[in-house]
Write a protein that holds these residues in place. Structure first.
Motif, short mmCIF file in Angstrom:
data_model
loop_
_atom_site.label_atom_id
_atom_site.label_comp_id
_atom_site.label_asym_id
_atom_site.label_seq_id
_atom_site.Cartn_x
_atom_site.Cartn_y
_atom_site.Cartn_z
N ALA A 38 38.62 57.76 25.01
CA ALA A 38 38.68 58.36 26.40
C ALA A 38 39.94 57.67 27.14
O ALA A 38 40.03 58.24 28.41
N LEU A 39 40.38 56.70 26.73
CA LEU A 39 41.29 56.20 27.45
C LEU A 39 42.84 56.90 27.26
O LEU A 39 43.05 57.40 26.27
N PHE A 61 35.43 54.26 36.67
CA PHE A 61 34.40 55.42 36.99
C PHE A 61 35.23 56.81 36.54
O PHE A 61 34.64 57.62 36.49
N ARG A 62 36.55 56.66 36.02
CA ARG A 62 37.14 58.05 35.69
C ARG A 62 36.57 58.20 34.19
O ARG A 62 36.97 59.11 33.55
N TYR A 63 36.06 57.23 33.55
CA TYR A 63 35.69 57.07 32.00
C TYR A 63 34.24 57.33 31.81
O TYR A 63 33.52 56.72 31.07
N LEU A 64 33.66 58.59 32.32
CA LEU A 64 32.15 58.75 32.27
C LEU A 64 31.91 59.79 31.11
O LEU A 64 32.91 60.64 30.95
N GLY A 96 30.79 54.39 42.30
CA GLY A 96 30.89 52.98 42.60
C GLY A 96 31.72 52.87 43.72
O GLY A 96 32.62 54.00 44.21
N ARG A 97 32.22 51.68 44.41
CA ARG A 97 33.21 51.74 45.36
C ARG A 97 33.83 50.23 45.33
O ARG A 97 33.11 49.34 44.85
#
Length: 170
Positions: A92-93, A36-39, A58-59
Motif C-alpha cells: 500500500a505504500l 489515513f491515506r492507507y485504509l 483523524g486530525r
C-alpha cells in the motif's frame, strides 16, 4: 493473520482523547496525518487480536494526531485500545525515492563487509535521532550506522545483500 513480515507498523494508540471515543495516536507516517491515506488499516490489540478497520479518520492537533474508529464511542472503549498497533500492507505504500528504503524491505538481507566477511542478516533498524542504525545478527550482533556511503556502501535487493564498510572486529 500471520503476515506481520509484509506489513508496516504505521501507528500506535496511546489511549483516550476526551470522553467521546477519540484516540490519541502516535503515527509513524510522514506527515503524521498521512496514515489515513492507507485504509483499511489492520488493528492489532495488545492481546494479539487483529481486525481490519474501515472508516478510520483523524486530525492533527497541537498535541498530535487524534483518531476516530467506527464502533469506539466512549472513553472506556478508547482506553481499552491503549497500546494497540496499526498496520498497513507493504504494497500500500508508495515506492521509496532513489537511495531511500523502507526498513521492512531491508530486514532479512545478508550483510557483508567490503572484505567479504559475512555479518549475518539485517535483524532490524532503529533510529537514534542523529541517524538510523542497522542491526546485523550472525555469530554476534553488530550495530552499524545507516550512513551512506560512509558505512553503508550499497544495497542490492537483487542479490539480497547489504555491503558495509565496517571492521569485522568491531
Amino acid at each position: 493473520m500471520n503476515t506481520l513480515a509484509r506489513r508496516i507498523l504505521m501507528g500506535r494508540i496511546h489511549g483516550a482523547f476526551g470522553v467521546r471515543g477519540e484516540l490519541k495516536l502516535e503515527s509513524f507516517s510522514n506527515p503524521p496525518e498521512a496514515i489515513f491515506r492507507y485504509l483499511p488499516l489492520t488493528l492489532r490489540t495488545t492481546q494479539g487480536v487483529e481486525r481490519e478497520v474501515e472508516g478510520a479518520r483523524g486530525r492533527a492537533t497541537g498535541k498530535g494526531i487524534v483518531m476516530r474508529l467506527p464502533g469506539v464511542e466512549d472513553r472506556d472503549a478508547a482506553e481499552a485500545l491503549r497500546g494497540a498497533e496499526l498496520y498497513v500492507p507493504r504494497e500500500a505504500l508508495p515506492p521509496p525515492a532513489p537511495g531511500e528504503y523502507y526498513w521492512v524491505d531491508l530486514e532479512g538481507l545478508r550483510v557483508v563487509n567490503t572484505d567479504g566477511v559475512d555479518f549475518g542478516v539485517v535483524s532490524h533498524l532503529f533510529s537514534t535521532g542523529a541517524n538510523d542504525v542497522l542491526v546485523a545478527r550472525g555469530e554476534r550482533e553488530r550495530m552499524i550506522p545507516f550512513v551512506q556511503p560512509d558505512y553503508i556502501v550499497s544495497v542490492d535487493f537483487d542479490a539480497g545483500v547489504v555491503t558495509v564498510d565496517w571492521d569485522a572486529e568491531f
